[in-house]
Design a protein around this motif. Structure first.
Motif, PDB file in Angstrom:
ATOM      1  N   ALA A 260       1.616 -19.665  55.012  1.00  0.00           N
ATOM      2  CA  ALA A 260       0.490 -18.851  55.468  1.00  0.00           C
ATOM      3  C   ALA A 260       0.890 -17.403  55.704  1.00  0.00           C
ATOM      4  CB  ALA A 260      -0.095 -19.444  56.744  1.00  0.00           C
ATOM      5  N   THR A 261       2.114 -17.194  56.178  1.00  0.00           N
ATOM      6  CA  THR A 261       2.531 -15.829  56.506  1.00  0.00           C
ATOM      7  C   THR A 261       3.161 -15.118  55.318  1.00  0.00           C
ATOM      8  OG1 THR A 261       3.549 -14.514  58.246  1.00  0.00           O
ATOM      9  CG2 THR A 261       4.911 -16.220  57.280  1.00  0.00           C
ATOM     10  N   CYS A 262       3.474 -15.872  54.275  1.00  0.00           N
ATOM     11  CA  CYS A 262       4.175 -15.279  53.123  1.00  0.00           C
ATOM     12  C   CYS A 262       3.217 -14.474  52.256  1.00  0.00           C
ATOM     13  CB  CYS A 262       4.808 -16.378  52.282  1.00  0.00           C
ATOM     14  SG  CYS A 262       5.605 -15.737  50.800  1.00  0.00           S
ATOM     15  N   LYS A 263       3.635 -13.287  51.863  1.00  0.00           N
ATOM     16  CA  LYS A 263       2.776 -12.440  51.027  1.00  0.00           C
ATOM     17  C   LYS A 263       2.583 -13.058  49.644  1.00  0.00           C
ATOM     18  CE  LYS A 263       6.128  -9.392  48.788  1.00  0.00           C
ATOM     19  NZ  LYS A 263       5.576  -9.399  47.426  1.00  0.00           N
ATOM     20  N   ASN A 264       3.452 -13.996  49.268  1.00  0.00           N
ATOM     21  CA  ASN A 264       3.326 -14.663  47.963  1.00  0.00           C
ATOM     22  C   ASN A 264       2.881 -16.115  48.101  1.00  0.00           C
ATOM     23  OD1 ASN A 264       4.522 -12.287  47.109  1.00  0.00           O
ATOM     24  ND2 ASN A 264       6.552 -13.202  46.920  1.00  0.00           N
ATOM     25  N   SER A 265       2.539 -16.560  49.292  1.00  0.00           N
ATOM     26  CA  SER A 265       2.253 -17.974  49.551  1.00  0.00           C
ATOM     27  C   SER A 265       3.360 -18.857  48.977  1.00  0.00           C
ATOM     28  CB  SER A 265       0.910 -18.389  48.953  1.00  0.00           C
ATOM     29  OG  SER A 265      -0.137 -17.680  49.559  1.00  0.00           O
TER      30      SER A 265
ATOM     31  N   ARG B 174      -0.114  -9.903  59.109  1.00  0.00           N
ATOM     32  CA  ARG B 174       1.151 -10.546  58.755  1.00  0.00           C
ATOM     33  C   ARG B 174       2.288  -9.549  58.587  1.00  0.00           C
ATOM     34  NH1 ARG B 174      -0.283 -13.885  53.613  1.00  0.00           N
ATOM     35  NH2 ARG B 174      -1.558 -12.052  53.250  1.00  0.00           N
TER      36      ARG B 174
ATOM     37  N   GLY C 285       3.818 -19.552  45.356  1.00  0.00           N
ATOM     38  CA  GLY C 285       4.423 -18.366  44.758  1.00  0.00           C
ATOM     39  C   GLY C 285       5.942 -18.343  44.923  1.00  0.00           C
TER      40      GLY C 285
ATOM     41  N   CYS D 293       9.708 -16.457  46.207  1.00  0.00           N
ATOM     42  CA  CYS D 293      10.215 -15.907  47.466  1.00  0.00           C
ATOM     43  C   CYS D 293      10.683 -14.475  47.252  1.00  0.00           C
ATOM     44  CB  CYS D 293      11.369 -16.761  47.986  1.00  0.00           C
ATOM     45  SG  CYS D 293      12.221 -16.020  49.393  1.00  0.00           S
ATOM     46  N   SER D 294      10.171 -13.525  48.066  1.00  0.00           N
ATOM     47  CA  SER D 294      10.595 -12.127  47.972  1.00  0.00           C
ATOM     48  C   SER D 294      11.587 -11.750  49.064  1.00  0.00           C
ATOM     49  CB  SER D 294       9.386 -11.193  48.053  1.00  0.00           C
ATOM     50  OG  SER D 294       8.654 -11.221  46.855  1.00  0.00           O
TER      51      SER D 294
ATOM     52  N   ASN E 190      -2.025 -16.884  46.188  1.00  0.00           N
ATOM     53  CA  ASN E 190      -2.618 -16.457  47.456  1.00  0.00           C
ATOM     54  C   ASN E 190      -4.058 -16.920  47.630  1.00  0.00           C
ATOM     55  OD1 ASN E 190      -0.345 -15.284  48.448  1.00  0.00           O
ATOM     56  ND2 ASN E 190      -0.837 -13.237  47.733  1.00  0.00           N
TER      57      ASN E 190
ATOM     58  N   SER F   8       9.842  -4.298  51.981  1.00  0.00           N
ATOM     59  CA  SER F   8      10.108  -5.610  51.388  1.00  0.00           C
ATOM     60  C   SER F   8       8.820  -6.226  50.833  1.00  0.00           C
ATOM     61  CB  SER F   8      10.746  -6.555  52.414  1.00  0.00           C
ATOM     62  OG  SER F   8       9.790  -7.009  53.349  1.00  0.00           O
TER      63      SER F   8
ATOM     64  N   TYR G  92      -7.177 -13.178  53.692  1.00  0.00           N
ATOM     65  CA  TYR G  92      -7.512 -13.251  55.113  1.00  0.00           C
ATOM     66  C   TYR G  92      -8.505 -12.153  55.444  1.00  0.00           C
ATOM     67  CZ  TYR G  92      -3.606 -16.449  55.818  1.00  0.00           C
ATOM     68  OH  TYR G  92      -2.766 -17.520  55.768  1.00  0.00           O
TER      69      TYR G  92
ATOM     70  N   THR H 279      11.311 -11.509  52.285  1.00  0.00           N
ATOM     71  CA  THR H 279      10.856 -10.604  53.348  1.00  0.00           C
ATOM     72  C   THR H 279      11.247 -11.153  54.721  1.00  0.00           C
ATOM     73  OG1 THR H 279       8.723 -11.641  53.786  1.00  0.00           O
ATOM     74  CG2 THR H 279       8.783 -10.046  51.980  1.00  0.00           C
ATOM     75  N   GLU H 280      11.557 -12.436  54.772  1.00  0.00           N
ATOM     76  CA  GLU H 280      12.007 -13.121  55.991  1.00  0.00           C
ATOM     77  C   GLU H 280      10.910 -13.279  57.053  1.00  0.00           C
ATOM     78  OE1 GLU H 280      15.651 -11.215  57.258  1.00  0.00           O
ATOM     79  OE2 GLU H 280      16.757 -12.243  55.666  1.00  0.00           O
ATOM     80  N   ALA H 281       9.657 -13.069  56.674  1.00  0.00           N
ATOM     81  CA  ALA H 281       8.565 -13.249  57.636  1.00  0.00           C
ATOM     82  C   ALA H 281       8.472 -14.709  58.071  1.00  0.00           C
ATOM     83  CB  ALA H 281       7.241 -12.810  57.016  1.00  0.00           C
TER      84      ALA H 281
ATOM     85  N   VAL I 111       5.690  -8.779  60.888  1.00  0.00           N
ATOM     86  CA  VAL I 111       6.965  -9.496  61.002  1.00  0.00           C
ATOM     87  C   VAL I 111       7.912  -9.288  59.817  1.00  0.00           C
ATOM     88  CG1 VAL I 111       6.151 -11.219  62.631  1.00  0.00           C
ATOM     89  CG2 VAL I 111       5.844 -11.631  60.177  1.00  0.00           C
TER      90      VAL I 111
END
Ligand code: HEM
Ligand code: FES
Lengths: 249, 223
Positions: free
Chosen positions: A167-172, B99, A212, A214-215, B90, B107, B94, A217-219, B102
């Motif tokens: 959910a938090t990943c920019k690439n899902s 998001r 998707g 992994c980039s 995606n 990046s 949202y 980003t460590e989110a 964090v």
């Protein structure tokens, strides 16, 4: 305290949803986020409206059922916390709170905030197991495992599969989830033997489900209720490349 | 477990990392060679032109340059494929999205930074690489193509210097995340070396970016 809530309402997977406004008064700072939702649902029941559906089970941060996007953050504003362990003291009186389901095309919204995370189950089914003949439980001490190794495996196994990483990943991306499952088994003597086959199968499934890439980003590590380290992703990458380089087919 | 074959996002990312790291190595050579621009003007002209000629006549350099062109193309192609895939992954956006709180902004914006770098590369290659390879240039005292003069006269325009600074800044942030990310993608997982990798990424990025950024400014101010 009084809250302005903007909550995602959606009838079913095929219909479009929208944010609906609710006012809620009398919330106390001691309530958990889910108790606040229960309070709102009680009011809806009294008014004869359909309640807001969301997943939950243990309400003590260990089962991984709960999960919402709260004010644009997975599981709300705190790091490493499940939605059920989030309390209303993290919000201000009069605050507007947006509540949406975890989103990814691999997670279907079933209704309101409730999502289908079957894609995670299918990734595990693809290879997140060891092929052992069943029978009597083996003698626990017949395979020596160093304490540090057992702890490291447990750190990975702590993943509760809530889906916050996606959910938090920019690439899902489901990299953190899949990595945790792969590494958990790869470092134990019982799981090590099938690592190459397992990592390959799970990566294929991850892609097939439509997650998707992994980039880095460590989110995900920040939002993960279990604080699963992103270094599992590094190790997962290593194991994947190794499986490809050394594969016999 | 069914063993299946085929391209995976994991595989695409590996190629992005390998091509990206190759470009990173190239940048080290590029910045070191260009340090000759900081020599006193007349010495710099002979040195720089000699170096340019050396590079364009050397067979090994020729082979490496083809690998370089291929790397840039592959890096961009995989970047596009992965971006399209992620857009599909995606799904619904949202309504309210925080998001970004964090993770570092650069990046999350490697594609935007990469696009700026790409546009910058077109200008850069057209003005120097193309001119050197495909046009008649005046010769210096040693009979070498006088690229130095082309470079110096280009940086007499303030807007052109600014253009370079913007392009290089984008490169800097791309490198800051890219260098570390590539190491992660390759699979360096031991906790002992994580800090080291991030530290090396910082040192590398600062050296390359500040080195390049100083050149147009120095030439602008000193001529
Ligand atoms: C001198 C030029 C460049 C260098 C040295 C470079 C280097 C790198 C490196 C090392 C990575 C990390 C790979 C990884 O995460 O494993 C990367 C990622 C990336 N690059 Fe570049 N790159 C350059 C130019 C470009 C250009 C021109 C584009 C696009 C038009 C681009 C787009 C991207 C994107 C989108 C990513 C992130 C991939 C992801 O989502 O993880 N880059 N780059
Ligand atoms: S309900 Fe079990 S983790 Fe939140």
């Amino acid at each position: 305290m009084k809250l302005n809530l903007k909550i995602w309402r959606q009838e079913n997977a095929s219909e479009k949803g929208r944010l609906v406004d609710y006012q809620l008064d009398g919330v106390t700072t001691h309530m958990s986020f889910l108790e606040m939702m229960d309070m709102l649902n009680q009011l809806l029941i009294e008014k004869g409206e359909r309640t807001i559906e969301f997943d939950h089970d243990c309400r003590e941060g260990i089962c991984g059922q709960c999960g919402m996007m709260i004010n644009g953050r997975a599981h709300g504003p705190l790091a490493n916390t499940t939605t059920c362990q989030l309390h209303m003291r993290s919000f201000k009186d009069g605050e507007t709170i947006y509540v949406e389901p975890f989103r990814s095309s691999a997670f279907t919204v079933l209704r309101d905030l409730k999502i289908d995370r079957g894609s995670f189950d299918r990734i595990i089914q693809a290879g997140g197991f060891i092929s052992a003949s069943t029978g009597q439980a083996p003698e626990a001490n017949s395979i020596p495992i160093a304490h540090e190794t057992a702890e490291a495996a447990f750190d990975a196994a702590a993943c509760i599969g809530c889906g916050a990483c996606v959910a938090t990943c920019k690439n899902s991306s489901a990299a953190l989830f899949t990595a945790a499952k792969v590494v958990h088994l790869a470092i134990l003597p019982q799981g090590k033997l099938e690592t190459a086959k397992r990592v390959d199968a799970m990566v294929q499934q991850m892609d097939a489900e439509g997650f998707g890439h992994c980039s880095n980003t460590e989110a995900c590590e920040v939002e993960c209720p279990q604080g699963i380290s992103v270094l599992h992703i590094a190790r997962f990458n290593y194991l994947y490349h190794e499986s490809r380089l050394l594969s016999k087919t | 477990m069914v063993k299946t074959k085929g391209a995976t996002t994991q595989g695409y990312k590996l190629w992005m990392a390998l091509t990206g790291l190759f470009l990173c190595v190239f940048l080290v050579i590029h910045v070191l060679g260009n340090l000759q621009l900081f020599l006193p003007a007349e010495e710099a002209r002979i040195q720089f032109n000699w170096y340019s000629q050396l590079l364009s006549n050397n067979l090994i350099i020729k082979i490496i340059s083809y690998v370089l062109y291929l790397s840039i193309i592959a890096h961009v192609v995989y970047a596009i494929i992965l971006s399209l895939k992620k857009q599909k992954a995606n799904g619904v956006k949202y309504a309210y999205d925080q998001r970004g709180a964090v993770s570092p902004w650069y990046s999350r914006n490697m594609g935007v930074l990469g696009t700026i770098i790409f546009l910058f590369l077109i200008v850069h290659l057209k003005d120097f690489w193309y001119q050197y390879k495909f046009t008649e240039l005046p010769l210096d005292a040693h009979g070498q193509k006088d690229l130095y003069t082309i470079v110096v006269s280009a940086y007499q325009e303030l807007w052109y210097v600014m253009l370079y600074e913007v392009g290089l800044l984008a490169l800097g942030f791309h490198l800051l995340h890219g260098f570390f990310s590539a190491i992660r993608t390759l699979g360096l997982y031991h906790p002992k070396y994580v800090k080291l990798a991030k530290w090396v990424a910082w040192v590398y990025t600062l050296a390359i970016t500040l080195g390049f950024m100083a050149m147009p400014i120095y030439v602008y101010l000193s001529h």
